[in-house]
Design a protein around this motif. Sequence first.
Motif, PDB file in Angstrom:
ATOM      1  N   LEU A 194      10.276  11.992  -9.456  1.00 45.97           N
ATOM      2  CA  LEU A 194      11.198  12.969  -8.901  1.00 45.97           C
ATOM      3  C   LEU A 194      12.202  13.350  -9.978  1.00 45.97           C
ATOM      4  CD1 LEU A 194      11.955  11.160  -5.500  1.00 45.97           C
ATOM      5  CD2 LEU A 194       9.921  12.467  -6.172  1.00 45.97           C
ATOM      6  N   GLU A 195      12.229  14.604 -10.366  1.00 48.28           N
ATOM      7  CA  GLU A 195      13.112  15.059 -11.451  1.00 48.28           C
ATOM      8  C   GLU A 195      14.392  15.653 -10.888  1.00 48.28           C
ATOM      9  OE1 GLU A 195      15.174  18.103 -13.510  1.00 48.28           O
ATOM     10  OE2 GLU A 195      13.574  18.667 -12.108  1.00 48.28           O
ATOM     11  N   ALA A 196      15.529  15.112 -11.316  1.00 46.95           N
ATOM     12  CA  ALA A 196      16.846  15.626 -10.914  1.00 46.95           C
ATOM     13  C   ALA A 196      17.740  15.599 -12.145  1.00 46.95           C
ATOM     14  CB  ALA A 196      17.433  14.784  -9.784  1.00 46.95           C
ATOM     15  N   THR A 197      17.387  16.415 -13.141  1.00 46.95           N
ATOM     16  CA  THR A 197      18.131  16.408 -14.401  1.00 46.95           C
ATOM     17  C   THR A 197      18.670  17.802 -14.692  1.00 46.95           C
ATOM     18  OG1 THR A 197      16.079  16.762 -15.685  1.00 46.95           O
ATOM     19  CG2 THR A 197      16.779  14.485 -15.327  1.00 46.95           C
ATOM     20  N   THR A 198      18.146  18.441 -15.708  1.00 48.55           N
ATOM     21  CA  THR A 198      18.546  19.787 -16.128  1.00 48.55           C
ATOM     22  C   THR A 198      17.300  20.549 -16.550  1.00 48.55           C
ATOM     23  OG1 THR A 198      18.811  19.135 -18.443  1.00 48.55           O
ATOM     24  CG2 THR A 198      20.753  18.904 -17.014  1.00 48.55           C
ATOM     25  N   VAL A 199      17.474  21.827 -16.823  1.00 48.33           N
ATOM     26  CA  VAL A 199      16.358  22.644 -17.316  1.00 48.33           C
ATOM     27  C   VAL A 199      15.779  22.028 -18.587  1.00 48.33           C
ATOM     28  CG1 VAL A 199      15.777  24.858 -18.369  1.00 48.33           C
ATOM     29  CG2 VAL A 199      17.104  24.795 -16.251  1.00 48.33           C
ATOM     30  N   GLU A 200      16.635  21.674 -19.520  1.00 51.38           N
ATOM     31  CA  GLU A 200      16.158  21.081 -20.771  1.00 51.38           C
ATOM     32  C   GLU A 200      15.542  19.712 -20.533  1.00 51.38           C
ATOM     33  OE1 GLU A 200      15.778  22.599 -23.640  1.00 51.38           O
ATOM     34  OE2 GLU A 200      16.500  24.364 -22.572  1.00 51.38           O
ATOM     35  N   GLY A 201      16.107  18.957 -19.583  1.00 47.46           N
ATOM     36  CA  GLY A 201      15.547  17.647 -19.261  1.00 47.46           C
ATOM     37  C   GLY A 201      14.131  17.751 -18.720  1.00 47.46           C
ATOM     38  N   LYS A 256       0.810  -1.220   0.000  1.00 48.42           N
ATOM     39  CA  LYS A 256       0.000   0.000   0.000  1.00 48.42           C
ATOM     40  C   LYS A 256       0.841   1.267   0.000  1.00 48.42           C
ATOM     41  CE  LYS A 256      -3.965  -2.133   2.310  1.00 48.42           C
ATOM     42  NZ  LYS A 256      -4.910  -2.051   3.450  1.00 48.42           N
ATOM     43  N   ARG A 257       2.149   1.133  -0.067  1.00 53.68           N
ATOM     44  CA  ARG A 257       3.003   2.312  -0.099  1.00 53.68           C
ATOM     45  C   ARG A 257       2.829   3.072  -1.418  1.00 53.68           C
ATOM     46  NH1 ARG A 257       8.792  -0.139   0.992  1.00 53.68           N
ATOM     47  NH2 ARG A 257       7.873  -1.740  -0.366  1.00 53.68           N
ATOM     48  N   THR A 258       3.071   4.369  -1.373  1.00 51.89           N
ATOM     49  CA  THR A 258       2.958   5.211  -2.558  1.00 51.89           C
ATOM     50  C   THR A 258       4.174   4.995  -3.453  1.00 51.89           C
ATOM     51  OG1 THR A 258       1.711   6.876  -1.330  1.00 51.89           O
ATOM     52  CG2 THR A 258       2.750   7.581  -3.397  1.00 51.89           C
ATOM     53  N   GLY A 259       3.936   4.686  -4.719  1.00 56.90           N
ATOM     54  CA  GLY A 259       5.022   4.418  -5.650  1.00 56.90           C
ATOM     55  C   GLY A 259       5.626   5.698  -6.201  1.00 56.90           C
ATOM     56  N   ILE A 260       6.954   5.729  -6.280  1.00 64.68           N
ATOM     57  CA  ILE A 260       7.648   6.869  -6.853  1.00 64.68           C
ATOM     58  C   ILE A 260       8.742   6.385  -7.799  1.00 64.68           C
ATOM     59  CG2 ILE A 260       7.213   8.510  -4.994  1.00 64.68           C
ATOM     60  CD1 ILE A 260       9.843   7.845  -3.793  1.00 64.68           C
ATOM     61  N   ALA A 261       9.166   7.264  -8.687  1.00 59.75           N
ATOM     62  CA  ALA A 261      10.223   6.943  -9.647  1.00 59.75           C
ATOM     63  C   ALA A 261      11.145   8.147  -9.756  1.00 59.75           C
ATOM     64  CB  ALA A 261       9.625   6.605 -11.008  1.00 59.75           C
ATOM     65  N   ILE A 262      12.365   7.899 -10.195  1.00 59.89           N
ATOM     66  CA  ILE A 262      13.366   8.964 -10.300  1.00 59.89           C
ATOM     67  C   ILE A 262      13.759   9.176 -11.752  1.00 59.89           C
ATOM     68  CG2 ILE A 262      15.733   9.653  -9.721  1.00 59.89           C
ATOM     69  CD1 ILE A 262      15.409   8.195  -7.068  1.00 59.89           C
ATOM     70  N   LEU A 263      13.770  10.442 -12.161  1.00 58.20           N
ATOM     71  CA  LEU A 263      14.229  10.825 -13.487  1.00 58.20           C
ATOM     72  C   LEU A 263      15.575  11.521 -13.326  1.00 58.20           C
ATOM     73  CD1 LEU A 263      13.594  11.167 -16.545  1.00 58.20           C
ATOM     74  CD2 LEU A 263      12.542  13.361 -15.944  1.00 58.20           C
ATOM     75  N   GLY A 264      16.642  10.881 -13.799  1.00 57.58           N
ATOM     76  CA  GLY A 264      17.971  11.436 -13.650  1.00 57.58           C
ATOM     77  C   GLY A 264      18.920  10.414 -13.055  1.00 57.58           C
ATOM     78  N   THR A 265      20.198  10.577 -13.332  1.00 58.35           N
ATOM     79  CA  THR A 265      21.192   9.626 -12.835  1.00 58.35           C
ATOM     80  C   THR A 265      22.417  10.324 -12.251  1.00 58.35           C
ATOM     81  OG1 THR A 265      22.141   9.472 -15.079  1.00 58.35           O
ATOM     82  CG2 THR A 265      20.525   7.791 -14.440  1.00 58.35           C
ATOM     83  N   GLY A 266      22.309  11.614 -11.978  1.00 59.24           N
ATOM     84  CA  GLY A 266      23.437  12.361 -11.453  1.00 59.24           C
ATOM     85  C   GLY A 266      23.581  12.232  -9.948  1.00 59.24           C
ATOM     86  N   ASN A 267      24.345  13.145  -9.364  1.00 56.40           N
ATOM     87  CA  ASN A 267      24.654  13.095  -7.942  1.00 56.40           C
ATOM     88  C   ASN A 267      23.400  13.204  -7.072  1.00 56.40           C
ATOM     89  OD1 ASN A 267      26.358  13.195  -5.585  1.00 56.40           O
ATOM     90  ND2 ASN A 267      26.018  15.392  -5.540  1.00 56.40           N
ATOM     91  N   LEU A 268      22.475  14.102  -7.427  1.00 56.99           N
ATOM     92  CA  LEU A 268      21.263  14.266  -6.632  1.00 56.99           C
ATOM     93  C   LEU A 268      20.375  13.037  -6.738  1.00 56.99           C
ATOM     94  CD1 LEU A 268      20.416  18.011  -7.327  1.00 56.99           C
ATOM     95  CD2 LEU A 268      21.776  17.016  -5.483  1.00 56.99           C
ATOM     96  N   ALA A 269      20.303  12.444  -7.920  1.00 52.45           N
ATOM     97  CA  ALA A 269      19.538  11.207  -8.090  1.00 52.45           C
ATOM     98  C   ALA A 269      20.138  10.084  -7.259  1.00 52.45           C
ATOM     99  CB  ALA A 269      19.494  10.810  -9.565  1.00 52.45           C
ATOM    100  N   GLU A 270      21.449  10.066  -7.156  1.00 49.39           N
ATOM    101  CA  GLU A 270      22.125   9.041  -6.352  1.00 49.39           C
ATOM    102  C   GLU A 270      21.748   9.167  -4.875  1.00 49.39           C
ATOM    103  OE1 GLU A 270      26.695   7.481  -5.453  1.00 49.39           O
ATOM    104  OE2 GLU A 270      26.315   9.020  -6.970  1.00 49.39           O
TER     105      GLU A 270
END
Length: 276
Positions: free
Chosen positions: A71-78, A3-17
């Motif tokens: 969760l977005e952790a990419t760039t402005v263009e991303g 029943k937990r809320t599902g989340i996903a991450i967009l990005g692979t940089g330091n903040l995504a890590e």
Amino acid sequence: MDKRTGIAILGTGNLAEILTRELCGEKYEAYRLLGIWGRDREKAKRLADKRPILATDSLEELLALHPAYVLEATTVEGLKWAALPILHSGVSLIALSAGALADSNFRRQVKNCCRKGSAPGLVGPKLYVASGAIGGFDFMQTAAMMGDLSVHIRNVKPPQAYHNAPFLKGRNLSEEEAQVIFSGNAAQAIACFPQNVNVAVAAAEATVGSEKAWVTVESDPALSSNAHIIELEGRFGRASFTMESRPSEKNPGSSIMAAYSVLNLLQRLTEEIVFW
């Protein structure tokens, strides 16, 4: 059934890590991290390795995991590239690359997409802007509501933080003297420094808009932190916020506090008593 809320991450940089590591721990038990996607496929696989999450091959595959939030952790263009497909799918987006909102056309498309995704009596998808390395949005928005507000944001960082900024065109900044390297509105600032002034655009959009908020970008070799000084004057009176955050060791242009601002936002979404 989980029943937990599902989340996903967009990005692979330091903040995504940082987000991946923290969300796979026990502290954020209300959420389940489902997957991660970024243009660096190998980095995504390394972040997912030995964790119960999937490194997907595309944004479409990430959305097929049916997260409630991306969760977005990419760039402005991303963010500009990914926001509309995410919101159109009915998934809410928590963004760090607030500089994208300086683009009035993009901002309008986001609002229209969120409105179209709202069924009668239901709340549609939203774009949440994480505070990043600053705070005080509650105060800033209240001051803006009262009217006659002027906003000045000073962005002060060590010279190496501005490495590869388009505005500099490869020019090296002084390692001995502090200097103002840019002055203009927030929309102009993000075009010149797309990796450095996202928080300035966030403050601008929370108050008077990117075309009206004034930004100065400064280099100071004596600093070991990234400083943001936000000055407000209006009907409410006058206020000044100064925030200094330690830069990321892997990316001196950003602060690890940005990642934790996303985690704080997630936590606030689940709390019964919310300090806004």
